[in-house]
Design a protein around this motif. Structure first.
Motif, PDB file in Angstrom:
ATOM      1  N   LYS A  63       0.849  -1.196   0.000  1.00  0.00           N
ATOM      2  CA  LYS A  63       0.000   0.000   0.000  1.00  0.00           C
ATOM      3  C   LYS A  63       0.882   1.243   0.000  1.00  0.00           C
ATOM      4  O   LYS A  63       2.040   1.200   0.422  1.00  0.00           O
ATOM      5  N   VAL A  64       0.323   2.346  -0.442  1.00  0.00           N
ATOM      6  CA  VAL A  64       1.046   3.616  -0.439  1.00  0.00           C
ATOM      7  C   VAL A  64       1.020   4.176   0.983  1.00  0.00           C
ATOM      8  O   VAL A  64      -0.057   4.424   1.533  1.00  0.00           O
ATOM      9  N   SER A  65       2.210   4.351   1.567  1.00  0.00           N
ATOM     10  CA  SER A  65       2.286   4.933   2.901  1.00  0.00           C
ATOM     11  C   SER A  65       2.609   6.433   2.842  1.00  0.00           C
ATOM     12  O   SER A  65       2.348   7.160   3.796  1.00  0.00           O
ATOM     13  N   ARG A  66       3.142   6.868   1.702  1.00  0.00           N
ATOM     14  CA  ARG A  66       3.407   8.298   1.506  1.00  0.00           C
ATOM     15  C   ARG A  66       3.523   8.585   0.021  1.00  0.00           C
ATOM     16  O   ARG A  66       4.059   7.769  -0.731  1.00  0.00           O
ATOM     17  N   PHE A  67       2.993   9.737  -0.358  1.00  0.00           N
ATOM     18  CA  PHE A  67       3.291  10.231  -1.696  1.00  0.00           C
ATOM     19  C   PHE A  67       3.618  11.707  -1.594  1.00  0.00           C
ATOM     20  O   PHE A  67       3.120  12.422  -0.739  1.00  0.00           O
ATOM     21  N   GLU A  68       4.539  12.105  -2.459  1.00  0.00           N
ATOM     22  CA  GLU A  68       4.974  13.486  -2.526  1.00  0.00           C
ATOM     23  C   GLU A  68       4.777  13.960  -3.950  1.00  0.00           C
ATOM     24  O   GLU A  68       5.126  13.241  -4.897  1.00  0.00           O
ATOM     25  N   THR A  69       4.208  15.135  -4.098  1.00  0.00           N
ATOM     26  CA  THR A  69       3.992  15.682  -5.432  1.00  0.00           C
ATOM     27  C   THR A  69       4.386  17.148  -5.437  1.00  0.00           C
ATOM     28  O   THR A  69       4.544  17.771  -4.390  1.00  0.00           O
ATOM     29  N   GLY A  70       4.557  17.659  -6.610  1.00  0.00           N
ATOM     30  CA  GLY A  70       4.899  19.065  -6.777  1.00  0.00           C
ATOM     31  C   GLY A  70       5.236  19.319  -8.231  1.00  0.00           C
ATOM     32  O   GLY A  70       5.228  18.411  -9.053  1.00  0.00           O
ATOM     33  N   GLN A  71       5.527  20.551  -8.527  1.00  0.00           N
ATOM     34  CA  GLN A  71       5.864  20.899  -9.891  1.00  0.00           C
ATOM     35  C   GLN A  71       7.145  20.184 -10.288  1.00  0.00           C
ATOM     36  O   GLN A  71       8.093  20.116  -9.506  1.00  0.00           O
ATOM     37  N   ALA A  72       7.153  19.651 -11.487  1.00  0.00           N
ATOM     38  CA  ALA A  72       8.339  18.954 -11.994  1.00  0.00           C
ATOM     39  C   ALA A  72       9.342  19.991 -12.484  1.00  0.00           C
ATOM     40  O   ALA A  72       8.968  21.018 -13.037  1.00  0.00           O
ATOM     41  N   PRO A  73      10.624  19.717 -12.271  1.00  0.00           N
ATOM     42  CA  PRO A  73      11.641  20.636 -12.808  1.00  0.00           C
ATOM     43  C   PRO A  73      11.597  20.627 -14.331  1.00  0.00           C
ATOM     44  O   PRO A  73      11.208  19.647 -14.955  1.00  0.00           O
ATOM     45  N   ALA A  74      12.013  21.718 -14.895  1.00  0.00           N
ATOM     46  CA  ALA A  74      12.076  21.809 -16.367  1.00  0.00           C
ATOM     47  C   ALA A  74      13.132  20.834 -16.861  1.00  0.00           C
ATOM     48  O   ALA A  74      14.106  20.545 -16.177  1.00  0.00           O
ATOM     49  N   ASP A  75      12.909  20.341 -18.065  1.00  0.00           N
ATOM     50  CA  ASP A  75      13.886  19.401 -18.654  1.00  0.00           C
ATOM     51  C   ASP A  75      15.218  20.067 -18.910  1.00  0.00           C
ATOM     52  O   ASP A  75      15.346  21.186 -19.197  1.00  0.00           O
TER      53      ASP A  75
END
Length: 110
Positions: A98-110
């Motif tokens: 199971k997912v115990s943590r997820f982190e999200t945010g803006q992705a860096p530019a390529d």
């Protein structure tokens, strides 16, 4: 180019993205540990409030562009009815299937 959800490497992350895209609260929360946590742009958030606002009440959906670390790190175009589309990064911690943590945010530019 996007990766079809059914081709994502990690089965738990694949189920997470599938549930998110289907706006399926029951399946989504069934994939999380009872003490799951999350962060958005480096700040811990209340998971239930954040998912209601950013996913379920705003028709959130992900189109995965890339995956790394066995499918536990994604770059995706995330779209919802509030903010439109943005390129985002996602990192998942999976514990006992199971997912115990997820982190999200803006992705860096390529």
């Amino acid at each position: 180019m996007t990766i079809p959800v059914d081709r994502l490497s990690d089965p738990v992350v694949r189920a997470f993205v599938t549930a998110l895209n289907a706006n399926d609260r029951e399946a989504f929360f069934g994939l999380l540990t009872s003490d799951a946590s999350m962060s958005d742009d480096g700040t811990d958030r209340n998971l239930e409030e954040w998912t209601e606002r950013e996913i379920f009440s705003s028709n959130g959906r992900m189109e995965v562009e890339d995956e790394n670390e066995g499918g536990r790190t994604l770059v995706a175009t995330y779209t919802n009815d509030t903010w439109g589309s943005m390129r985002t990064a996602w990192r998942f911690t999976v514990t006992d299937g199971k997912v115990s943590r997820f982190e999200t945010g803006q992705a860096p530019a390529d």
